[in-house]
Scaffold this active site. Structure first.
Site, PDB file in Angstrom:
ATOM      1  N   SER A 241      51.776 130.170  37.646  1.00 30.72           N
ATOM      2  CA  SER A 241      51.123 131.192  36.809  1.00 30.72           C
ATOM      3  C   SER A 241      51.025 130.749  35.349  1.00 30.72           C
ATOM      4  O   SER A 241      49.989 130.953  34.695  1.00 30.72           O
ATOM      5  CB  SER A 241      51.840 132.544  36.918  1.00 30.72           C
ATOM      6  N   HIS A 271      54.991 131.558  45.277  1.00 27.92           N
ATOM      7  CA  HIS A 271      55.309 131.876  43.866  1.00 27.92           C
ATOM      8  C   HIS A 271      55.684 133.365  43.796  1.00 27.92           C
ATOM      9  O   HIS A 271      56.572 133.807  44.505  1.00 27.92           O
ATOM     10  CB  HIS A 271      54.094 131.477  43.019  1.00 27.92           C
ATOM     11  N   HIS A 318      63.656 126.221  45.161  1.00 29.65           N
ATOM     12  CA  HIS A 318      62.933 126.177  43.881  1.00 29.65           C
ATOM     13  C   HIS A 318      62.499 124.749  43.589  1.00 29.65           C
ATOM     14  O   HIS A 318      63.194 123.808  43.954  1.00 29.65           O
ATOM     15  CB  HIS A 318      63.794 126.705  42.726  1.00 29.65           C
ATOM     16  N   ARG A 327      68.488 134.334  37.027  1.00 30.48           N
ATOM     17  CA  ARG A 327      67.751 135.600  37.115  1.00 30.48           C
ATOM     18  C   ARG A 327      68.214 136.379  38.343  1.00 30.48           C
ATOM     19  O   ARG A 327      68.227 137.600  38.352  1.00 30.48           O
ATOM     20  CB  ARG A 327      66.236 135.328  37.170  1.00 30.48           C
ATOM     21  N   ASP A 373      63.259 136.030  43.161  1.00 29.55           N
ATOM     22  CA  ASP A 373      62.620 136.977  44.077  1.00 29.55           C
ATOM     23  C   ASP A 373      63.548 137.459  45.191  1.00 29.55           C
ATOM     24  O   ASP A 373      63.232 138.430  45.878  1.00 29.55           O
ATOM     25  CB  ASP A 373      61.370 136.324  44.688  1.00 29.55           C
TER      26      ASP A 373
HETATM   27  N1  CMX Z   1      62.830 127.947  53.574  1.00 30.05           N
HETATM   28  C1  CMX Z   1      62.465 126.971  54.443  1.00 30.05           C
HETATM   29  N2  CMX Z   1      62.065 125.750  54.071  1.00 30.05           N
HETATM   30  C2  CMX Z   1      62.074 125.477  52.748  1.00 30.05           C
HETATM   31  C3  CMX Z   1      62.474 126.420  51.797  1.00 30.05           C
HETATM   32  C4  CMX Z   1      62.857 127.708  52.241  1.00 30.05           C
HETATM   33  N3  CMX Z   1      63.206 128.665  51.408  1.00 30.05           N
HETATM   34  N4  CMX Z   1      62.382 125.844  50.573  1.00 30.05           N
HETATM   35  C5  CMX Z   1      61.922 124.603  50.749  1.00 30.05           C
HETATM   36  N5  CMX Z   1      61.724 124.382  52.069  1.00 30.05           N
HETATM   37  C6  CMX Z   1      61.185 123.172  52.705  1.00 30.05           C
HETATM   38  C7  CMX Z   1      59.804 122.869  52.171  1.00 30.05           C
HETATM   39  O1  CMX Z   1      58.834 123.687  52.809  1.00 30.05           O
HETATM   40  C8  CMX Z   1      59.683 121.394  52.451  1.00 30.05           C
HETATM   41  O2  CMX Z   1      59.428 121.259  53.820  1.00 30.05           O
HETATM   42  P1  CMX Z   1      58.479 120.065  54.390  1.00 30.05           P
HETATM   43  O3  CMX Z   1      59.072 118.796  53.874  1.00 30.05           O
HETATM   44  O4  CMX Z   1      58.566 120.242  55.848  1.00 30.05           O
HETATM   45  O5  CMX Z   1      57.118 120.327  53.820  1.00 30.05           O
HETATM   46  C9  CMX Z   1      61.097 120.892  52.183  1.00 30.05           C
HETATM   47  O6  CMX Z   1      61.955 122.042  52.342  1.00 30.05           O
HETATM   48  C10 CMX Z   1      61.328 120.302  50.808  1.00 30.05           C
HETATM   49  O7  CMX Z   1      60.926 121.263  49.849  1.00 30.05           O
HETATM   50  P2  CMX Z   1      61.581 121.284  48.384  1.00 30.05           P
HETATM   51  O8  CMX Z   1      61.238 119.984  47.734  1.00 30.05           O
HETATM   52  O9  CMX Z   1      63.013 121.642  48.478  1.00 30.05           O
HETATM   53  O10 CMX Z   1      60.842 122.503  47.709  1.00 30.05           O
HETATM   54  P3  CMX Z   1      59.455 122.514  46.919  1.00 30.05           P
HETATM   55  O11 CMX Z   1      59.705 122.119  45.508  1.00 30.05           O
HETATM   56  O12 CMX Z   1      58.405 121.760  47.640  1.00 30.05           O
HETATM   57  O13 CMX Z   1      59.047 124.055  47.007  1.00 30.05           O
HETATM   58  C11 CMX Z   1      59.404 126.398  46.857  1.00 30.05           C
HETATM   59  C12 CMX Z   1      59.675 125.037  46.209  1.00 30.05           C
HETATM   60  C13 CMX Z   1      59.917 127.482  45.931  1.00 30.05           C
HETATM   61  C14 CMX Z   1      57.891 126.560  47.025  1.00 30.05           C
HETATM   62  C15 CMX Z   1      60.126 126.439  48.219  1.00 30.05           C
HETATM   63  O14 CMX Z   1      61.511 126.343  48.038  1.00 30.05           O
HETATM   64  C16 CMX Z   1      59.792 127.687  49.027  1.00 30.05           C
HETATM   65  O15 CMX Z   1      58.795 127.698  49.735  1.00 30.05           O
HETATM   66  N6  CMX Z   1      60.641 128.781  48.931  1.00 30.05           N
HETATM   67  C17 CMX Z   1      60.361 130.029  49.600  1.00 30.05           C
HETATM   68  C18 CMX Z   1      59.308 130.826  48.848  1.00 30.05           C
HETATM   69  C19 CMX Z   1      59.866 131.378  47.556  1.00 30.05           C
HETATM   70  O16 CMX Z   1      60.922 131.975  47.506  1.00 30.05           O
HETATM   71  N7  CMX Z   1      59.110 131.193  46.465  1.00 30.05           N
HETATM   72  C20 CMX Z   1      59.439 131.792  45.162  1.00 30.05           C
HETATM   73  C21 CMX Z   1      59.840 130.770  44.106  1.00 30.05           C
HETATM   74  C22 CMX Z   1      60.110 131.445  42.781  1.00 30.05           C
HETATM   75  C23 CMX Z   1      58.852 131.995  42.150  1.00 30.05           C
HETATM   76  O17 CMX Z   1      57.963 131.208  41.797  1.00 30.05           O
HETATM   77  O18 CMX Z   1      58.703 133.213  42.065  1.00 30.05           O
END
Ligand code: CMX
Length: 441
Positions: A241, A271, A318, A327, A373
């Site tokens: 964002s 996000h 994250h 937070r 979140d």
């Molecule tokens: N549940 C399951 N799998 C997860 C996960 C979770 N909460 N978090 C990361 N992973 C997975 C990724 O999908 C990725 O899988 P692949 O290699 O199979 O594609 C792997 O773990 C490595 O990911 P990462 O490097 O640890 O995380 P990223 O930096 O790529 O992504 C985020 C970060 C936040 C998008 C991810 O942790 C996620 O999807 N979390 C759940 C959604 C969420 O809570 N988002 C809110 C974030 C805060 C905000 O912006 O408001």
């Protein structure tokens, strides 16, 4: 010129001179290198932009102009009788780079009240959407309809000197922040409360008045809104964002266009939309197991099912953080103080004890800890705001404080249009085969 604007201009001029000096002596200093993996995997960890309002440390979490969340809770002005910080104070801090006095925070409250009029065509635009439209879509439509009011767009059409861009951007930022709670409350009351709208209360602070217009008069909910609007406001510049708002603004799209673009990014489930996904996920868990208070064993089983279905556990992980999000901790403290026996809040805490070791055991997730979140929805449900599809709108209203303060800085510092280089896999293959000397090695 109003005092706040004068103070901002003075600070921005000082900063611009300082940056000019830094660049004069250090333009060619190298601050990092980029790997091919980073290029393919979301540019993670590449330092590539300046965002003055806050800085994120992987282990310590966010600091706003150097202050952590507990420090803000201690040092920022409070509402009368309240103990949570006023988001107006945080906005002042991000904008002026100084802790505000109580008077400074009150000045912002007054300025926002004065600028809060929303023209009718904005409500008409929202009303034109079907009632089942997602609240974030309504929110973006409302912001876009409000773009007719942009000072920057008008001044640019008149041929404003580029040295003065910051001035109408500043006015647009203030107007938007003032008007967003009205638009957001309108959406809530239209969609969920039979179109019964509530007039603003000019005696309340910005977040308190927002709570009031939403229909929540409980002092606890008002305190929650003050905390919520403070902790969601900014998370340095690279999140979707903030980065989108900055990027679109760099084309000199006005703050309405830029902020609406940022909100489209916030509406993604990885996000900001994760806050609705968390509560949806917990409700599905409770329904499936037919219990209000699932045990840790039941939660663990459900997490494994979620992962086996190829879904993420919402609220966990994250891109930058590598520890529990402060937070999340701030909201947990709020829960302990105001609602320690709430069943849903306790479930959130049980999930916190259960999920990290499971995610860790997968070996691929860089951060198994909860983010902002994971907690917010349960606190809202406690006060009776059950409509989880609406939660990201609250996040959006708060996020305006950070990204719009940043946009003022972008224009005051004369930041140019953003345009990084992209490549193709064909080019990468040529480079690897040494057929093309693209990066000069
Ligand atoms: N549940 C399951 N799998 C997860 C996960 C979770 N909460 N978090 C990361 N992973 C997975 C990724 O999908 C990725 O899988 P692949 O290699 O199979 O594609 C792997 O773990 C490595 O990911 P990462 O490097 O640890 O995380 P990223 O930096 O790529 O992504 C985020 C970060 C936040 C998008 C991810 O942790 C996620 O999807 N979390 C759940 C959604 C969420 O809570 N988002 C809110 C974030 C805060 C905000 O912006 O408001």
């Amino acid at each position: 010129m109003e005092v706040l604007k004068e103070r901002f201009k003075k600070k921005a001029d000082e900063a611009a001179t300082e940056i000019k000096g830094i660049l004069k002596d250090h333009s060619n200093d190298v601050i990092g290198e980029v790997t091919l993996a980073q290029v393919y995997q979301g540019m993670r960890g590449i330092t590539g932009l300046v965002s003055e309002t806050s800085l994120l440390d992987a282990h310590e979490g966010i600091r706003f102009r150097g202050y952590s969340i507990p420090e803000l809770q201690e040092k920022l002005p409070k509402a009368k009788g309240g103990s949570e910080p006023l988001p107006e104070g945080l906005f002042y801090l991000m904008l002026i780079n100084e802790l505000p006095s109580e008077e400074d925070a009150n000045t912002i409250t007054e300025l926002l009240q004065r600028r809060s009029h929303v023209p009718n065509h904005v409500f008409d635009a929202i009303d034109a959407l079907p009632i089942e439209t997602h609240p974030m879509t309504m929110f973006v439509v409302g912001i876009m309809a409000l773009q007719t009011e942009s000072h920057f767009a008008k001044e640019y059409a008149r041929g404003i000197n580029k040295k003065d861009y910051w001035d109408p951007v500043f006015d647009d930022a203030m107007d938007l922040i003032a008007r967003l709670p009205r638009i957001a409350a309108y959406i809530y009351r239209r969609k969920y409360k039979n179109n019964q709208h509530i007039n603003p209360n000019g005696l309340l602070d910005w977040a308190g008045n927002f709570a009031h217009m939403l229909g929540f008069e409980d002092e606890g909910f008002m305190e929650l809104m003050r905390l919520y609007m403070t902790i969601h406001a900014d998370h340095e510049g690279g999140n979707v964002s903030a980065h989108t708002t900055h990027l679109v603004g760099s084309a000199l799209s006005d703050p309405y266009l830029s902020f609406a673009a940022g909100m489209n990014g916030l509406a993604g489930p990885l996000h900001g939309l994760a806050n609705q996904e968390v509560i949806k996920w917990i409700y599905e868990l409770r329904e499936k197991l037919n219990t209000e208070q699932p045990s840790k064993e039941q939660i663990a089983e459900y997490v494994k099912t979620t992962l086996s279905e190829g879904k993420v556990v919402p609220g966990y992980g994250h891109a930058v953080l590598r520890k529990t999000d402060p937070r999340f901790t701030a909201q947990m403290e709020f829960g302990k103080k105001h609602m320690p026996d709430d069943a849903l809040v306790q479930t959130v805490w049980n999930i916190y004890e259960t999920v990290p070791p499971i995610l860790q055991s997968l070996g691929k997730i860089k951060n198994p800890w909860p983010n902002v979140d994971a907690h917010s929805g349960a606190l809202l449900v406690h006060y009776g705001m059950m409509e989880y599809e609406y939660y990201t709108v609250l996040f959006g209203v708060s996020r305006a404080l950070g990204v719009l303060a940043s946009l003022c800085w972008d224009r005051a510092l004369g930041q140019p249009i953003e345009r990084p280089k992209s490549i193709t896999t064909d080019l990468v293959k040529k480079w690897l085969n040494k057929e093309d000397n693209i990066w000069g090695d």
